[in-house]
Design a protein around this motif. Structure first.
Motif, PDB file in Angstrom:
ATOM      1  N   LEU A 411      65.466  24.888 -27.169  1.00 24.97           N
ATOM      2  CA  LEU A 411      65.193  24.899 -25.737  1.00 24.97           C
ATOM      3  C   LEU A 411      64.143  23.845 -25.400  1.00 24.97           C
ATOM      4  CD1 LEU A 411      64.816  28.034 -23.561  1.00 24.97           C
ATOM      5  CD2 LEU A 411      62.933  26.415 -23.567  1.00 24.97           C
ATOM      6  N   ASN A 412      64.388  23.166 -24.286  1.00 27.05           N
ATOM      7  CA  ASN A 412      63.407  22.211 -23.760  1.00 27.05           C
ATOM      8  C   ASN A 412      62.955  22.708 -22.397  1.00 27.05           C
ATOM      9  OD1 ASN A 412      62.449  19.790 -22.197  1.00 27.05           O
ATOM     10  ND2 ASN A 412      62.801  18.816 -24.173  1.00 27.05           N
ATOM     11  N   GLN A 413      61.669  23.060 -22.333  1.00 29.08           N
ATOM     12  CA  GLN A 413      61.099  23.566 -21.086  1.00 29.08           C
ATOM     13  C   GLN A 413      60.072  22.574 -20.579  1.00 29.08           C
ATOM     14  OE1 GLN A 413      57.616  25.987 -20.613  1.00 29.08           O
ATOM     15  NE2 GLN A 413      58.921  27.754 -20.165  1.00 29.08           N
ATOM     16  N   ASN A 414      60.428  21.880 -19.487  1.00 26.43           N
ATOM     17  CA  ASN A 414      59.517  20.890 -18.894  1.00 26.43           C
ATOM     18  C   ASN A 414      58.981  19.933 -19.960  1.00 26.43           C
ATOM     19  OD1 ASN A 414      59.939  22.281 -16.504  1.00 26.43           O
ATOM     20  ND2 ASN A 414      58.055  23.475 -16.691  1.00 26.43           N
ATOM     21  N   SER A 415      59.925  19.393 -20.796  1.00 22.78           N
ATOM     22  CA  SER A 415      59.636  18.400 -21.852  1.00 22.78           C
ATOM     23  C   SER A 415      58.943  18.990 -23.064  1.00 22.78           C
ATOM     24  CB  SER A 415      58.782  17.235 -21.300  1.00 22.78           C
ATOM     25  OG  SER A 415      59.466  16.584 -20.238  1.00 22.78           O
TER      26      SER A 415
END
Length: 880
Positions: A411-415
């Protein structure tokens, strides 16, 4: 009595007297010939002034008829018709009366005619649908046929509803081979082996109770053409983009004394074969719930909302399923059954989500890009000995369930890159024993259930989460949450049932005991967080002593069912031995049901019930558990207690003569709770869930309407479904108390029409409206539309062409999102060998993604889901 109680009581009285106040006329009597012999199988029909049928009846073996109807007319026409007797037509007054008739014999001259079996026939409580009348060239399994029958709905997961309610049993020649997992038969039994599909209304599955304890549910029975059927199907397919495959070998054997269904299935084309081993029948679902042996997920990776249309467009899978199902009749009406299923699955999900959390002060927006890999290994076995006779009933069911599941999430959350690894296991042993026998002039029922469950689960998340909570505000590399829950459960009851004229009186007493042990720990960088706020060693004990009095009354048209359970609960729990609690509760949970069959076509019903719900292990642990990468929760408030009062009113209409089916249901419920869930959400979307001691209510209204019609002249079924729901409740979000209102509306239209012998149309339109209101702020109306339109062509014998399209419209946060899908199918059938050759071109427009909106209590989540690409597929299918 408080004002609210008076209002609820008045609502119930209104529904009750509405049911009773329908003026009903009954005309009954005996039919004789000129020699004073009783005449059976005579049709008696009541017409209004415009020759519309109000009701009808068929005389029984004793020559007795009983026709019921409701009308405001002062007079009606009574028509009596029988083969080789003169027709009797008489105008009679609209009042309850007894009228006997003497029929005059006559010779009926018959011209040469082609006899066609009725599409739908009713005899007693049994509706019989003629399968051949609903079949078309494209159909292959009995599931294809059942989906077209008026009054019957088939949900996307295969669950069958009759008049809006789930069936309670699925039989093949009167035998329950699959114990609720009827998709295995429904999707693999060739329809040309079936003569009729029967709906058994008011079906009581236990024969010894049939004349004592009535049921409001219906069962479905498959009638085969032959006494011995060796059938089934085999499929083999392959394709490209990427390499695609499918195989299905499912032989079936049905005789008078034995039934066997074996199946091996595998595919990577988006066909979720796990739906075929789901328990779907109402009776078996209730048994599983009562047995307390269902898997509970304590931990999870961050999931994705899956699309609400055909799975073959988005399910990226590699699946295997093996199932063996065996039933053998033994002596003295005993049956031996075994059901074994093993599934192995891999699912890949790719996409991104945008979540908006609404509070009374601001809106929090969260962007996530996700790739989830889900692995499943599931084994379930049942061994059953059963005797279901008119004299006694015995059933012992031993069951084992094992789940060896794991999941990974990238998962990528806000980079920020976040990795999740979940191990999710579950093991369960359960034995369920029930025996009903005669003692003097009453029936005695002994029921005993014992189960042992174990749920070891753990999740590892990189980088470490909630550093302010778990690591003194310092960033760290890894969080590890482990949970293990062990459960021992037993429920034992003894009941006595006795008939008293038209009454059935039952008294049941029993004892239930449950023990659970919950252990949980959180590790940061493999080091235990040595603080009781982040650990649990909870020992939970629940004991229940119960007594239930039940009175049922049944005559030709009225049914009353009154349940008066009195329950005594004792709850005792402790955490780390230094936090101990003990609660005792004595509760009364009445349930009242009244129904009236006004005429042969109309039926009304009303219900009231009160139920209590108390906290359990997953609502009582006071040490934090990290349930997901951005969710941490504990319950450090008072003992949860809920009271639910529910009211319902329903009208059913079914006219098999005209092939009309309809239903209307209204339900209203008030849920009183002594706690509120308090959710704290930061700007990164991380949420902390706790409980707060505040009395509150949740009020819900639901309306459901269904109408279906079959027109035999054009072989067309028209179905209209709609539902409306509204719920209001309170929620603590970021320490602010918010009143929340959720509104949902669903409209659905289905048409299946054979326009000509060479052309068929299938249409389905589904529109869902959702709206959320927090305090005085109304959020955007969300509308999801799904329209499917299929054209089926039969240009010449043995050739079938189909164009299958789906059109979707969803309004997202900023714009309307439209998606279009088109598939092409060509099939050639080699009749001599009964083999199909198919060519499929799926997702012709190569639509790559789909966007949908999900509405929860205080958030909207927009999901952009990656779909399967354009695919070319070849398949061969033949019946065994």
């Amino acid at each position: 009595m408080t004002r609210e109680k008076i209002i609820r009581f008045n609502i119930f009285l209104f529904l009750l007297f509405t049911a009773i106040s329908f003026a009903q006329t009954k005309i009954s009597g005996n039919l004789f010939d000129n020699e004073n012999n009783l005449v059976s199988n005579v049709t008696v029909v009541v017409y209004d002034n415009n020759d519309n049928i109000l009701s009808y009846s068929i005389s029984d073996l004793e020559g007795f008829y009983n026709v019921k109807f409701t009308t405001s007319l002062k007079e009606v026409k009574l028509l009596i018709k029988a083969f080789n007797y003169e027709v009797v037509s008489e105008i009679v007054s609209n009042e309850t009366q007894i009228k006997n008739f003497s029929l005059k014999p006559t010779v009926t001259n018959l011209r040469e005619v082609i006899v066609k079996e009725s599409v739908i026939r009713k005899k007693g409580d049994t509706l019989s649908y003629n399968v051949a009348s609903f079949a078309s060239e494209k159909d292959r399994t009995i599931a294809d046929i059942i989906a077209k029958m008026p009054g019957i709905d088939v949900l996307p997961d295969g669950k069958i509803l009759y008049q809006g309610k789930p069936i309670n049993k699925y039989y093949i020649e009167g035998l329950d081979l699959l114990e609720g997992k009827y998709n295995l038969a429904n999707k693999n039994l060739p329809y040309n082996q079936v003569s009729k599909v029967q709906i058994l209304e008011n079906h009581q599955p236990i024969k010894v109770l049939d004349s004592l304890v009535f049921s409001e549910s219906a069962a479905l029975n498959i009638k085969l053409k032959n006494n011995v059927s060796v059938t089934g199907q085999a499929e083999l397919g392959f394709g490209m983009n990427p390499v695609l495959y499918e195989a299905n070998i499912t032989p079936l054997l049905f005789t008078k004394t034995k039934q066997i269904l074996a199946s091996y299935q595998t595919n990577n084309i988006g066909n979720n074969i796990n739906d075929q081993i789901k328990t779907l029948t109402l009776e078996d679902l209730i048994d599983n719930f009562d047995n307390n042996n269902e898997k509970e997920d304590w931990l999870s990776i961050q999931g994705m909302s899956t699309p609400n249309f055909s799975e073959k467009r988005w399910l990226n899978n590699r699946s295997h399923l093996i199932s063996m199902n065996f039933l053998q009749k033994l002596k003295n009406e005993y049956q031996l059954k075994s059901n074994i299923s093993y599934s192995n699955d891999y699912f890949l999900q790719n996409g991104n989500t945008t979540t908006q959390y609404f509070t009374s002060l601001d809106t929090i927006r969260l962007l996530e890009t996700k790739q989830n890999r889900l692995f499943g290994n599931n084994l379930e076995t049942n061994l059953i000995l059963e005797r279901n006779s008119k004299k006694n009933y015995l059933k012992n069911k031993f069951q084992f369930k094992g789940f060896w599941d794991s999941q990974t999430g990238f998962l990528n959350q806000n980079s920020i890159q976040i990795n999740q690894r979940l191990t999710n296991h579950f093991f369960s042993f359960n034995n369920n024993f029930k025996h009903i026998f005669t003692l003097g002039k009453q029936l005695v029922t002994f029921h005993s259930n014992i189960s042992l469950n174990k749920t070891p689960q753990s999740i590892i998340i990189n980088p470490g989460q909630f550093p302010d909570f778990l690591n003194n505000g310092n960033p760290y590399e890894q969080t590890n949450q482990s949970v293990e829950n062990k459960v021992f459960f037993t429920n034992n009851a003894l009941s006595f049932t006795k008939a008293l004229k038209k009454f059935s009186i039952s008294q049941r007493v029993g004892f239930l005991y449950e023990n659970e042990n919950l252990d949980s720990q959180i590790f940061t960088n493999l080091i235990l967080v040595d603080d009781v706020e982040f650990q649990n060693k909870l020992n939970w004990n629940k004991a229940k002593i119960y007594s239930q009095s039940q009175v049922q009354y049944k005559n030709e048209s009225w049914r009353f069912d009154v349940n008066l359970p009195i329950n005594y609960y004792n709850f005792a729990w402790n955490n780390f031995q230094d936090y101990k609690e003990n609660k005792n509760r004595f509760v009364f949970e009445p349930r009242i049901s009244i129904s009236n069959e006004i005429t042969s076509f109309w039926k009304i019903s009303t219900n009231y019930n009160r139920s209590y719900q108390f906290g359990d292990v997953n609502q009582l642990y006071n040490g934090y558990i990290l349930t997901g990468y951005r969710n941490i929760q504990r319950f450090n408030s008072v003992f949860p207690e809920m009271i639910n009062d529910g009211f319902s009113f329903g009208i059913n209409y079914r006219n098999p003569v005209k092939s009309w089916f309809g239903s209307f249901f209204y339900t209203y419920s008030i849920l009183k709770n002594n706690i509120l869930y308090s959710v704290s959400i930061n700007q990164l979307g991380a949420s902390e869930l706790q409980t707060v001691r505040i009395d509150n209510e949740r009020k819900s209204h639901n309306l459901n309407f269904k109408l279906s019609k079959y027109i035999s002249e054009i072989k067309s079924t028209f179905t209209l479904n709609s539902s409306f729901s509204k719920s209001t409740f309170f929620q603590l979000v970021n320490n602010n108390l918010n009143e929340i209102s959720n509104n949902n509306s669903v409209f659905e239209l289905k048409i299946n029409s054979e326009v000509t012998d060479k052309f068929e149309v299938e249409l389905k339109s589904n529109v869902v409206f959702s709206k959320n209101k927090i305090q005085e702020t109304e959020n955007k109306l969300i509308a999801n539309q799904l329209h499917s339109f299929n054209l089926n062509f039969y240009p010449k014998e043995n050739h079938y062409l189909a164009l299958k399209s789906e059109f979707l419209i969803n309004n997202s946060f900023t714009t309307n999102v439209k998606s279009e899908f088109l598939d092409f199918l060509y099939r050639y059938t080699w009749k001599k060998k009964n083999i199909d050759f198919e060519f499929q071109l799926n997702n012709i427009f190569n639509t790559e993604s789909y966007t949908t909106i999900a509405v929860s209590d205080f958030s909207y989540t927009e999901t952009n889901f990656q779909l399967r690409p354009r695919q070319v597929f070849f398949k061969m299918r033949f019946s065994l």
